[in-house]
Design a protein around this motif. Structure first.
Motif, PDB file in Angstrom:
ATOM      1  N   THR A   1      44.697  50.364  45.362  1.00  0.00           N
ATOM      2  CA  THR A   1      43.926  49.095  45.839  1.00  0.00           C
ATOM      3  C   THR A   1      42.624  49.658  46.188  1.00  0.00           C
ATOM      4  O   THR A   1      41.495  48.751  45.982  1.00  0.00           O
ATOM      5  N   ARG A   2      42.596  50.647  47.041  1.00  0.00           N
ATOM      6  CA  ARG A   2      41.174  51.383  47.512  1.00  0.00           C
ATOM      7  C   ARG A   2      40.237  51.513  46.434  1.00  0.00           C
ATOM      8  O   ARG A   2      39.195  51.222  46.443  1.00  0.00           O
ATOM      9  N   VAL A   3      41.035  52.186  45.435  1.00  0.00           N
ATOM     10  CA  VAL A   3      39.922  52.641  44.214  1.00  0.00           C
ATOM     11  C   VAL A   3      39.413  51.388  43.491  1.00  0.00           C
ATOM     12  O   VAL A   3      38.289  51.373  43.186  1.00  0.00           O
ATOM     13  N   TYR A   4      40.142  50.228  43.182  1.00  0.00           N
ATOM     14  CA  TYR A   4      39.874  49.088  42.583  1.00  0.00           C
ATOM     15  C   TYR A   4      38.872  48.327  43.462  1.00  0.00           C
ATOM     16  O   TYR A   4      37.741  47.803  43.152  1.00  0.00           O
TER      17      TYR A   4
ATOM     18  N   GLN B   1      44.912  46.218  55.626  1.00  0.00           N
ATOM     19  CA  GLN B   1      45.776  45.172  56.229  1.00  0.00           C
ATOM     20  C   GLN B   1      46.309  44.353  55.305  1.00  0.00           C
ATOM     21  O   GLN B   1      47.745  43.743  55.499  1.00  0.00           O
ATOM     22  N   LEU B   2      45.594  44.102  54.250  1.00  0.00           N
ATOM     23  CA  LEU B   2      46.329  43.298  52.904  1.00  0.00           C
ATOM     24  C   LEU B   2      47.591  43.800  52.387  1.00  0.00           C
ATOM     25  O   LEU B   2      48.656  43.140  52.245  1.00  0.00           O
ATOM     26  N   VAL B   3      47.366  45.113  52.248  1.00  0.00           N
ATOM     27  CA  VAL B   3      48.585  45.989  51.490  1.00  0.00           C
ATOM     28  C   VAL B   3      49.648  45.879  52.640  1.00  0.00           C
ATOM     29  O   VAL B   3      50.622  45.899  52.153  1.00  0.00           O
ATOM     30  N   ARG B   4      49.459  46.146  53.765  1.00  0.00           N
ATOM     31  CA  ARG B   4      50.550  45.936  54.956  1.00  0.00           C
ATOM     32  C   ARG B   4      51.213  44.658  55.103  1.00  0.00           C
ATOM     33  O   ARG B   4      52.451  44.606  54.888  1.00  0.00           O
TER      34      ARG B   4
END
Length: 202
Positions: A90-93, A188-191
């Motif tokens: 998600t960080r890459v995207y 935070q979203l992934v968590r």
């Protein structure tokens, strides 16, 4: 005297201008004449490189596709559990969208315009996430480390959260999130997503 552009340079300049205009107003909101005016050329010059506005739009999408993210390194570099890999992907995207927010604007317009080519393209753009979530959730669910959630629904939830956050942060530049780094927002979203599906590492 203005230097005459070579064919590849002219094509690249047309795509750059068209992409910006399509991102602002969608394919149907932009005319070939307007693109030509912005470039300071006649519409005939555009038609030498692209036989229709639709062909130009698809070429702009293809150019974005050529810059598609690779999640291989994100998947392999670090802890291998579902939550950690998802965070790195998600960080890459998010970083790629932050570098070129026009992509996200084109996605919004494409979906609203019911453009088949755009829908296919943007569905494939999210496919790395949907496939990863649907396939990788099965094992933790069987082991009791995730809730019995439908993978398709979970991937839709995730996609909606991330897309909305990127709209707010990268497109709207919402004051609510200006003091929050994009990386922190994604974490935070992934968590929150992992909590929502009842995921735990042990």
């Amino acid at each position: 005297m203005t230097r005459r552009l070579k064919a590849p340079e002219r094509r690249a300049s047309i795509l750059a201008v068209a992409k910006t205009l399509f991102a602002d107003r969608g394919m149907h909101g932009v005319s070939v004449d307007e693109i030509a005016r912005r470039l300071g050329v006649s519409p005939a010059v555009l038609y030498r490189h692209f036989n229709s506005k639709e062909a130009l739009y698809e070429a702009a999408l293809s150019e974005i596709a050529g810059q598609r993210e690779s999640y291989v390194e994100a998947a392999l570099n670090g802890p291998e559990d579902f939550g950690s890999v998802l965070l790195r992907m998600t960080r890459v995207y998010a970083a790629s969208v932050a570098r070129d927010p026009d992509y996200l604007r084109m996605e919004m317009h494409g979906m609203l315009a019911d453009a088949t080519a755009a829908q296919r393209f943007f569905e494939s753009r999210w496919k790395g996430f949907t496939d990863f979530i649907e396939i990788s959730l099965a094992e933790p669910a069987l082991q009791g480390r995730a809730g019995q959630v439908d993978g398709r629904t979970a991937s839709l939830l995730f996609q909606g959260m991330v897309r909305e956050a990127l709209y707010a942060k990268c497109i709207l530049d919402s004051p609510r999130y200006q003091d929050m780094a994009l990386d922190d927002l994604i974490e935070q979203l992934v968590r929150l997503f992992l909590n929502a599906i009842g995921y735990r590492t042990e």
